[in-house]
Design an enzyme around this catalytic site. Structure first.
Site, PDB file in Angstrom:
ATOM      1  N   GLY A 133      25.817  76.821  51.624  1.00  0.00           N
ATOM      2  CA  GLY A 133      27.134  77.233  52.128  1.00  0.00           C
ATOM      3  C   GLY A 133      27.325  78.732  52.228  1.00  0.00           C
ATOM      4  O   GLY A 133      28.446  79.203  52.391  1.00  0.00           O
TER       5      GLY A 133
ATOM      6  N   HIS B  82      22.439  66.531  43.117  1.00  0.00           N
ATOM      7  CA  HIS B  82      22.847  67.688  43.926  1.00  0.00           C
ATOM      8  C   HIS B  82      23.299  68.807  42.984  1.00  0.00           C
ATOM      9  O   HIS B  82      23.937  68.535  41.966  1.00  0.00           O
ATOM     10  CB  HIS B  82      23.969  67.301  44.897  1.00  0.00           C
ATOM     11  CG  HIS B  82      24.208  68.356  45.918  1.00  0.00           C
ATOM     12  ND1 HIS B  82      24.897  69.512  45.646  1.00  0.00           N
ATOM     13  CD2 HIS B  82      23.800  68.462  47.211  1.00  0.00           C
ATOM     14  CE1 HIS B  82      24.923  70.270  46.738  1.00  0.00           C
ATOM     15  NE2 HIS B  82      24.260  69.657  47.699  1.00  0.00           N
TER      16      HIS B  82
ATOM     17  N   GLU C 285      25.655  70.795  43.113  1.00  0.00           N
ATOM     18  CA  GLU C 285      27.096  70.834  42.859  1.00  0.00           C
ATOM     19  C   GLU C 285      27.465  69.894  41.719  1.00  0.00           C
ATOM     20  O   GLU C 285      28.415  70.130  40.981  1.00  0.00           O
ATOM     21  CB  GLU C 285      27.866  70.506  44.150  1.00  0.00           C
ATOM     22  CG  GLU C 285      27.843  71.697  45.097  1.00  0.00           C
ATOM     23  CD  GLU C 285      27.967  71.358  46.565  1.00  0.00           C
ATOM     24  OE1 GLU C 285      28.376  70.229  46.899  1.00  0.00           O
ATOM     25  OE2 GLU C 285      27.648  72.233  47.386  1.00  0.00           O
TER      26      GLU C 285
ATOM     27  N   GLU D 251      16.818  72.591  47.518  1.00  0.00           N
ATOM     28  CA  GLU D 251      18.015  73.319  47.966  1.00  0.00           C
ATOM     29  C   GLU D 251      18.282  74.498  47.029  1.00  0.00           C
ATOM     30  O   GLU D 251      18.879  74.306  45.952  1.00  0.00           O
ATOM     31  CB  GLU D 251      19.241  72.404  47.937  1.00  0.00           C
ATOM     32  CG  GLU D 251      19.162  71.210  48.859  1.00  0.00           C
ATOM     33  CD  GLU D 251      20.549  70.686  49.200  1.00  0.00           C
ATOM     34  OE1 GLU D 251      20.871  70.619  50.389  1.00  0.00           O
ATOM     35  OE2 GLU D 251      21.325  70.370  48.272  1.00  0.00           O
TER      36      GLU D 251
ATOM     37  N   SER E 237      22.182  76.079  54.150  1.00  0.00           N
ATOM     38  CA  SER E 237      22.514  76.841  55.374  1.00  0.00           C
ATOM     39  C   SER E 237      21.606  76.525  56.560  1.00  0.00           C
ATOM     40  O   SER E 237      21.292  77.416  57.363  1.00  0.00           O
ATOM     41  CB  SER E 237      22.528  78.351  55.090  1.00  0.00           C
ATOM     42  OG  SER E 237      23.559  78.651  54.170  1.00  0.00           O
TER      43      SER E 237
ATOM     44  N   ASN F 189      24.955  65.723  54.535  1.00  0.00           N
ATOM     45  CA  ASN F 189      25.744  65.514  53.325  1.00  0.00           C
ATOM     46  C   ASN F 189      27.146  66.030  53.616  1.00  0.00           C
ATOM     47  O   ASN F 189      27.360  67.237  53.691  1.00  0.00           O
ATOM     48  CB  ASN F 189      25.097  66.285  52.164  1.00  0.00           C
ATOM     49  CG  ASN F 189      25.934  66.241  50.901  1.00  0.00           C
ATOM     50  OD1 ASN F 189      26.917  65.503  50.813  1.00  0.00           O
ATOM     51  ND2 ASN F 189      25.559  67.035  49.905  1.00  0.00           N
TER      52      ASN F 189
ATOM     53  N   LYS G  69      29.669  65.892  51.746  1.00  0.00           N
ATOM     54  CA  LYS G  69      30.378  66.312  50.523  1.00  0.00           C
ATOM     55  C   LYS G  69      31.791  65.695  50.523  1.00  0.00           C
ATOM     56  O   LYS G  69      31.952  64.595  51.037  1.00  0.00           O
ATOM     57  CB  LYS G  69      30.384  67.842  50.411  1.00  0.00           C
ATOM     58  CG  LYS G  69      28.955  68.401  50.564  1.00  0.00           C
ATOM     59  CD  LYS G  69      28.803  69.850  50.231  1.00  0.00           C
ATOM     60  CE  LYS G  69      27.341  70.260  50.408  1.00  0.00           C
ATOM     61  NZ  LYS G  69      27.078  71.631  50.023  1.00  0.00           N
TER      62      LYS G  69
END
Ligand code: 13P
Length: 251
Positions: free
Chosen positions: A171, A95, A97, A165, A211, A11, A13
């Site tokens: 991250g 996702h 985010e 996730e 990660s 991904n 992003k």
């Protein structure tokens, strides 16, 4: 007995321009194991140019989001139909985010996943708990509720992948213990059994994301109910993703 092929999904992003297509070309050349499926979910602007660069059949190109309608007055949005039109095979939905920054609910995620499935594409439905929820021992409750509410009736192993996730692992360099990953993937698999039946649940892939790096991929991939990874930062460089993918083996 082999039931599921590994899927390694990158991904990118909001990263990547036309110059970044060199990474796509490198990835395309590097791996050629028919039992490992690779997909790069790219920014919408470079999906079509990337599709044109891919020569092998083991690398697919995907998107990171779509609107839940096919077309209409939705300024700035892109539909699953449009993504299919330019050659995308996969679409990530839900996702964290997007759930966090745009308030996307599981109900909306389900509509987006349905839109992807209706176009004959593969959807990757993301779920995961916050650090606070983890600290309150709510991981299973939160994640299972998200899976239940986000998965369309039409979902099966041929059109849907689940990606677990944990938000606090994205991250950050932090990764849950192998025991914790094993436990939650097992819980998702048994929930799938209840919702979709044993056959679909044994064939639907469940990815781990958060990660994932060349240094930890092998241990994670060895876990029984982990069928690959959804990789953010380490997917930007073909060499890293190739190394991660090499740890995926068929069982
Ligand atoms: P990182 O691999 O950078 O932690 O990102 C994970 C992710 O959000 C993939 O969708």
């Amino acid at each position: 007995m082999k039931k599921r092929n590994y899927l390694i999904a990158g991904n990118w992003k909001m990263n990547g321009t036309l110059g970044s297509l060199r990474e796509v070309i490198e990835l395309d050349k590097a791996l050629n194991n028919p039992e490992i499926e690779l997909v790069l979910c790219l920014p919408a602007t470079i999906i079509h140019p990337a599709v044109k660069k891919v020569l092998s059949t083991h690398l697919r190109i995907g998107a990171q989001n779509c609107h839940h309608h096919q077309e209409g007055a939705f300024t700035g949005d892109v539909s699953a139909k449009m993504l299919k039109d330019i050659g995308a095979n996969f679409v990530i939905v839900g996702h964290s985010e997007r759930r966090q920054a745009y308030g996307e609910t599981s109900e909306l995620v389900k509509e987006k996943a349905s839109a992807v499935i209706n176009e004959g594409l593969m959807t990757i439905i993301c779920v995961g708990e916050t650090e606070e929820q983890k600290n309150n021992s709510q991981t299973e409750e939160i994640v299972c509720a998200q899976v239940k509410k986000s998965m369309p009736n039409a979902a099966n192993e041929k059109n849907t992948v689940i990606a677990y996730e944990p938000i606090w692992a994205i991250g950050t360099g932090k990764v849950p213990s192998l025991d914790d990953i094993k436990k939650i993937h097992g819980s998702i698999r048994s929930l799938l059994g209840k919702i979709k039946g044993e056959d679909v649940s044994q064939r639907m892939r469940i990815l781990y994301g958060g990660s994932v790096k060349p240094g930890n991929a092998k241990d994670i991939f060895c876990l029984e109910d982990v069928d690959g990874a959804l990789v953010g930062g380490a997917s930007l460089k073909a060499a890293d993703l190739v190394e991660i993918a090499k740890y995926a083996q068929v069982y």
